[in-house]
Enzyme design. Structure first.
Site, PDB file in Angstrom:
ATOM      1  N   ASN A 104       0.831  -1.211   0.000  1.00 48.14           N
ATOM      2  CA  ASN A 104       0.000   0.000   0.000  1.00 48.14           C
ATOM      3  C   ASN A 104       0.860   1.254   0.000  1.00 48.14           C
ATOM      4  O   ASN A 104       1.951   1.284   0.565  1.00 48.14           O
ATOM      5  CB  ASN A 104      -0.944  -0.005   1.199  1.00 48.14           C
ATOM      6  CG  ASN A 104      -1.954  -1.128   1.111  1.00 48.14           C
ATOM      7  OD1 ASN A 104      -2.138  -1.694   0.040  1.00 48.14           O
ATOM      8  ND2 ASN A 104      -2.585  -1.462   2.215  1.00 48.14           N
ATOM      9  N   HIS A 121       5.995  -0.371  -2.627  1.00 44.16           N
ATOM     10  CA  HIS A 121       5.619   0.397  -3.815  1.00 44.16           C
ATOM     11  C   HIS A 121       5.651   1.910  -3.599  1.00 44.16           C
ATOM     12  O   HIS A 121       4.986   2.647  -4.302  1.00 44.16           O
ATOM     13  CB  HIS A 121       4.223  -0.038  -4.290  1.00 44.16           C
ATOM     14  CG  HIS A 121       4.193  -1.467  -4.752  1.00 44.16           C
ATOM     15  ND1 HIS A 121       3.032  -2.191  -4.893  1.00 44.16           N
ATOM     16  CD2 HIS A 121       5.196  -2.314  -5.094  1.00 44.16           C
ATOM     17  CE1 HIS A 121       3.328  -3.420  -5.308  1.00 44.16           C
ATOM     18  NE2 HIS A 121       4.631  -3.521  -5.425  1.00 44.16           N
ATOM     19  N   THR A 188      -4.292  -9.135   0.041  1.00 47.54           N
ATOM     20  CA  THR A 188      -3.581  -8.944  -1.232  1.00 47.54           C
ATOM     21  C   THR A 188      -3.929 -10.073  -2.196  1.00 47.54           C
ATOM     22  O   THR A 188      -4.009 -11.232  -1.802  1.00 47.54           O
ATOM     23  CB  THR A 188      -2.050  -8.858  -1.037  1.00 47.54           C
ATOM     24  OG1 THR A 188      -1.427  -8.824  -2.329  1.00 47.54           O
ATOM     25  CG2 THR A 188      -1.480  -9.998  -0.235  1.00 47.54           C
ATOM     26  N   SER A 189      -4.144  -9.692  -3.449  1.00 51.34           N
ATOM     27  CA  SER A 189      -4.411 -10.718  -4.462  1.00 51.34           C
ATOM     28  C   SER A 189      -3.090 -11.338  -4.905  1.00 51.34           C
ATOM     29  O   SER A 189      -3.079 -12.411  -5.505  1.00 51.34           O
ATOM     30  CB  SER A 189      -5.132 -10.100  -5.654  1.00 51.34           C
ATOM     31  OG  SER A 189      -4.364  -9.053  -6.205  1.00 51.34           O
ATOM     32  N   ALA A 231     -10.132  -8.264   6.965  1.00 50.46           N
ATOM     33  CA  ALA A 231      -8.903  -8.001   7.721  1.00 50.46           C
ATOM     34  C   ALA A 231      -9.187  -7.721   9.197  1.00 50.46           C
ATOM     35  O   ALA A 231      -8.567  -8.303  10.091  1.00 50.46           O
ATOM     36  CB  ALA A 231      -8.188  -6.814   7.087  1.00 50.46           C
TER      37      ALA A 231
END
Ligand code: NAD
Length: 245
Positions: A104, A121, A188-189, A231
């Site tokens: 994220n 990222h 997360t995928s 989550a």
């Protein structure tokens, strides 16, 4: 849930290092109202990444790209971290070797006080001068400035489409994952490399691995435990004792 909780307790009472990695993705922030990437309500259904989230778009029309990111910053600032973010931060305060490795860019973990956060990222809250290689923090909704002192237009310090990941950040993350006892993936995928490799590295190095995701992912089968819940529900269920610590 009960089996996973039992395993966690065993690891925390037997392991010397008690090293935990929380590996978070867009689903971690979904309950805070930050849109996910793919799937329903995903950002890239509404916007074309080729016009807003790659170096070429920035080179062609930097102001349009910065306007788009300013909107994302303002919408993230309007969202609040949830109980799950708090629980992770409380665990970090009470157990020595806790690392949050996140895909994220929204800074939600830091907003509740988490410090040991590796942002794979990059971050919506940093700007970078590509000319001088300098990075600047800028935490307001609107950018304080869009220009570096050298005259270059600053770009968000984010891994856009077609960008390389920061190699030092990735190496650091892999090192920590390779030594952890417990690896908990949340929201997360994990379809894009290298995110898709990280849970495998944890598992191959002997960590107990848990996936928290209401939906099946490409990696679900690999995990020791799958929790098909949100989550926040999973984190409350697994770590209720850290709610108010
Ligand atoms: P993704 O959108 O590909 O996958 C999100 C996953 O979260 C899905 O598998 C979905 O089933 C799951 N999910 C949805 N709601 C959930 C909930 N309440 N609890 C738990 N899981 C839930 O996201 P990704 O795997 O993180 O990869 C996409 C990329 O998108 C990353 O590179 C990231 O940089 C970027 N991104 C970041 C943000 C953010 O900063 N919040 C938001 C969107 C996209």
């Amino acid at each position: 849930m009960q089996k996973a909780k039992q395993q966690i307790n065993e690891i925390l009472s037997s392991s010397k290092n008690k090293s935990i990695v929380f590996f978070t993705g867009a689903g971690m922030s979904a309950e805070s109202g930050v849109p996910v990437y793919r799937g329903e309500g995903g950002v890239w259904h509404e916007y074309d990444w080729e016009a807003f989230a790659c170096q070429k778009a920035f080179d062609d029309n930097p102001q349009q790209v910065l306007d788009f990111h300013e909107l994302r910053r303002e919408s993230v600032l309007a969202c609040q971290p949830h109980i799950g973010h708090n629980i992770i931060s409380n665990i970090e305060n009470n157990i020595k070797n806790v690392t949050i490795i996140t895909q994220n860019i929204d800074g939600m973990h830091q907003r509740v006080g988490s410090e040991n956060v590796i942002e794979l990222h990059g971050s919506l809250w940093r700007m970078r001068c590509n000319q001088e290689g300098k990075v600047f923090e800028d935490i307001s909704g609107k950018y304080k400035t869009r220009k570096c002192k050298c005259g270059a237009i600053l770009r968000p310090d984010i891994t856009w489409f077609e960008d390389m990941l920061n190699q030092q950040v990735l190496i650091n993350a892999i090192k920590i994952i390779g030594n952890c006892d417990l690896f908990i993936s949340i929201g997360t995928s994990a379809v894009v490399y290298p995110a898709s490799e990280l849970p495998i590295i944890a598992k191959n190095n002997g960590a107990y691995t848990i996936e928290i995701n209401p939906e099946l992912t490409m990696l679900s089968q690999m995990y020791d435990e799958n929790l098909r819940v949100n989550a926040s529900d999973a984190l409350v269920g697994l770590f209720d004792e850290y709610r108010n610590k």
